[in-house]
Design a protein around this motif. Sequence first.
Motif, PDB file in Angstrom:
ATOM      1  N   UNK A  91       0.816  -1.212   0.000  1.00  0.00           N
ATOM      2  CA  UNK A  91       0.000   0.000   0.000  1.00  0.00           C
ATOM      3  C   UNK A  91       0.853   1.266   0.000  1.00  0.00           C
ATOM      4  N   UNK A  92       2.065   1.201   0.577  1.00  0.00           N
ATOM      5  CA  UNK A  92       2.961   2.354   0.523  1.00  0.00           C
ATOM      6  C   UNK A  92       3.416   2.629  -0.909  1.00  0.00           C
ATOM      7  N   UNK A  93       3.604   1.566  -1.669  1.00  0.00           N
ATOM      8  CA  UNK A  93       4.016   1.724  -3.067  1.00  0.00           C
ATOM      9  C   UNK A  93       2.920   2.436  -3.869  1.00  0.00           C
ATOM     10  N   UNK A  94       1.670   2.018  -3.610  1.00  0.00           N
ATOM     11  CA  UNK A  94       0.554   2.650  -4.325  1.00  0.00           C
ATOM     12  C   UNK A  94       0.413   4.120  -3.945  1.00  0.00           C
ATOM     13  N   UNK A  95       0.583   4.419  -2.667  1.00  0.00           N
ATOM     14  CA  UNK A  95       0.454   5.800  -2.197  1.00  0.00           C
ATOM     15  C   UNK A  95       1.504   6.708  -2.833  1.00  0.00           C
ATOM     16  N   UNK A  96       2.689   6.158  -3.097  1.00  0.00           N
ATOM     17  CA  UNK A  96       3.747   6.960  -3.703  1.00  0.00           C
ATOM     18  C   UNK A  96       3.315   7.457  -5.080  1.00  0.00           C
ATOM     19  N   UNK A  97       2.767   6.556  -5.909  1.00  0.00           N
ATOM     20  CA  UNK A  97       2.337   6.962  -7.246  1.00  0.00           C
ATOM     21  C   UNK A  97       1.117   7.880  -7.179  1.00  0.00           C
ATOM     22  N   UNK A  98       0.244   7.639  -6.234  1.00  0.00           N
ATOM     23  CA  UNK A  98      -0.915   8.505  -6.087  1.00  0.00           C
ATOM     24  C   UNK A  98      -0.479   9.923  -5.725  1.00  0.00           C
ATOM     25  N   UNK A  99       0.541  10.027  -4.880  1.00  0.00           N
ATOM     26  CA  UNK A  99       1.057  11.351  -4.501  1.00  0.00           C
ATOM     27  C   UNK A  99       1.635  12.076  -5.707  1.00  0.00           C
ATOM     28  N   UNK A 100       2.341  11.343  -6.568  1.00  0.00           N
ATOM     29  CA  UNK A 100       2.917  11.962  -7.766  1.00  0.00           C
ATOM     30  C   UNK A 100       1.814  12.498  -8.669  1.00  0.00           C
ATOM     31  N   UNK A 101       0.782  11.686  -8.880  1.00  0.00           N
ATOM     32  CA  UNK A 101      -0.293  12.138  -9.769  1.00  0.00           C
ATOM     33  C   UNK A 101      -0.994  13.368  -9.205  1.00  0.00           C
ATOM     34  N   UNK A 102      -1.086  13.458  -7.901  1.00  0.00           N
ATOM     35  CA  UNK A 102      -1.753  14.601  -7.281  1.00  0.00           C
ATOM     36  C   UNK A 102      -0.815  15.809  -7.158  1.00  0.00           C
ATOM     37  N   UNK A 103       0.448  15.620  -7.560  1.00  0.00           N
ATOM     38  CA  UNK A 103       1.389  16.726  -7.519  1.00  0.00           C
ATOM     39  C   UNK A 103       2.000  16.972  -6.161  1.00  0.00           C
ATOM     40  N   UNK A 104       1.882  15.993  -5.253  1.00  0.00           N
ATOM     41  CA  UNK A 104       2.454  16.157  -3.924  1.00  0.00           C
ATOM     42  C   UNK A 104       3.966  15.926  -3.977  1.00  0.00           C
ATOM     43  N   UNK A 105       4.737  16.642  -3.175  1.00  0.00           N
ATOM     44  CA  UNK A 105       6.184  16.379  -3.132  1.00  0.00           C
ATOM     45  C   UNK A 105       6.458  15.057  -2.427  1.00  0.00           C
ATOM     46  N   UNK A 106       7.467  14.359  -2.866  1.00  0.00           N
ATOM     47  CA  UNK A 106       7.779  13.058  -2.264  1.00  0.00           C
ATOM     48  C   UNK A 106       9.023  13.133  -1.393  1.00  0.00           C
ATOM     49  N   UNK A 107       9.589  14.308  -1.209  1.00  0.00           N
ATOM     50  CA  UNK A 107      10.815  14.422  -0.427  1.00  0.00           C
ATOM     51  C   UNK A 107      12.030  14.284  -1.315  1.00  0.00           C
ATOM     52  N   UNK A 108      13.127  14.836  -0.879  1.00  0.00           N
ATOM     53  CA  UNK A 108      14.335  14.829  -1.703  1.00  0.00           C
ATOM     54  C   UNK A 108      15.097  13.513  -1.557  1.00  0.00           C
ATOM     55  N   UNK A 109      15.933  13.240  -2.548  1.00  0.00           N
ATOM     56  CA  UNK A 109      16.846  12.110  -2.519  1.00  0.00           C
ATOM     57  C   UNK A 109      18.217  12.627  -2.105  1.00  0.00           C
TER      58      UNK A 109
END
Length: 549
Positions: free
Chosen positions: A39-57
Amino acid sequence: MKDISVSPEVHFLEDVLKWIAAGELRVPKFQRPFLWRPEQMLQLFDSIERGYPMGSLLIWETPEQLASLDEIGGMPIPGPPDRAKVAYVLDGHQRLSTFLGSLHRASDAPRSEHQEDWMWWIYRPLGKEDREGSRYRHWKSGGRADPDYLPLRSVLRTVDFLGYSRQLYDVYPTALADTLVEEAQRVAHRIKSYKVSVVRMSGGTLGQAVEVFSRINSSGQKMRPDQMVSALTYETTGSVTLSDRMEEIQARISDSGFGEIPMMTVFQTVLAVSGEEDVQNTSWDIMAKKVQGQLLTAVEDTDRVLEKVVAFLRETVQVPLARLVPYNIQIMLLAVFFHFSKEPEEERLQKLRGWFWTTSLAGTFAGANTTQVRKFIEEMKAFAVGTGDLDYSDERARAFPERFDLRSARVRAYLIWELGTFPDRINPDGSTIDAIDQLARSHTETYRHVITQSRVDRASSPANRVVMRTPAGVSIRQALIDLAAENRTDVLTSHGVSLEAVERLKNNDYSGFIMTRQHELASRERIAIESLGILPPEQESAEADIDTE
């Protein structure tokens, strides 16, 4: 100390993944394995589609050649290119694994009902804009997904994306297919155009890089000391790290039926066997330098001596499971003994048995600090080589525990005694039960309450628990009351329950049942304590301290 320079950058996600696929951006072996839930993997892609920042690398650019993973997200990673700059991921492993494993998935990659296969097959269902929560899904069967499920592996591949779009026109009417393709194009554009913040760290030493990683890791799971020492000693341990070897030892012990010894205990044992006495040191970079030359030999010695420790605990002390060892430090100290005493005589083993029981019952290792642990190691070494003794004659056993809680060393010591005292338990129907086998699977379900009313006095006492199977819907209390006359004595004796205690149950004197049985168990345990030459408790029962590591 070497100077470190830090520069913030912004890159397309697609470019970062290309660096990984080319072997130019690598994940060092001191990183934890992939731990994210599906479910964390799915949330990551959902955040990208919604334009949310995912944090820096955070990546570290260095000329040093670090031991690194040859597989990320289930995808093979080539070796670093010749004469090319190589950077290492210090923060972002879980996110990058999710991206690479799903976006770069090969069309012929395994599909099955097993999570290690389906977790990488992530889809974006189309035409369902009213969905709540994540817009993304896994396809958990081995077959092909529904036609309106956009496979993420196609969004970065133009040919594959066009092939998927044509498939929609083959299945749906043109007007609906147009709508679905437009939505798929928007999703693909979101991912292809997504930019990530990259913080590039240059310079510095491996020790500094490991320290940075241990401080900033965004998952909130601290780097284990053995992983840190593995990172700092990779030149000594090679491609198979200290952590890898320790996990093999841990797995072998667990597979033997003894259960899992905590990794920290295995690590401290390696340090102690290497000759180090300050096994609780938190300056792991200093520790790594001190023991670097002895690590490989120490790991091999640890593997050998822990086998002896487990045999001693099982056969001489009658400890059936690792989870019942009162203090993990006892395992480490026993390993020190068997490392320095190659062929101990029976008299010395019996002395060691007495030491185990005394320290378990008296709470000797509760809250032991670094100085005390160093003293315990020195003392055990001296005893092992015959230049010292284990004199704990002034230690007094703590009282019978009033609360059943396996976080208490005193409760664990009680259970070791109880399992040995009542080895053959009989159910009301005459069948037998293997308490140790059941305990290995679940301690909470093994020792069942006789009285389930929490307001009854001393309901949490170990005396209110027995290991027994009853028919569905029949409580332990009722089963004890209804025992048939012909097997009543055998059943009660096998569980350490007296006729007097059962009479209390029949009269609904529940507190009386617990108090009667607690007194009987405490009295029997006291006899065993005195037979070991240990000073008995000054009072019959007391609150059990929560004192395990």
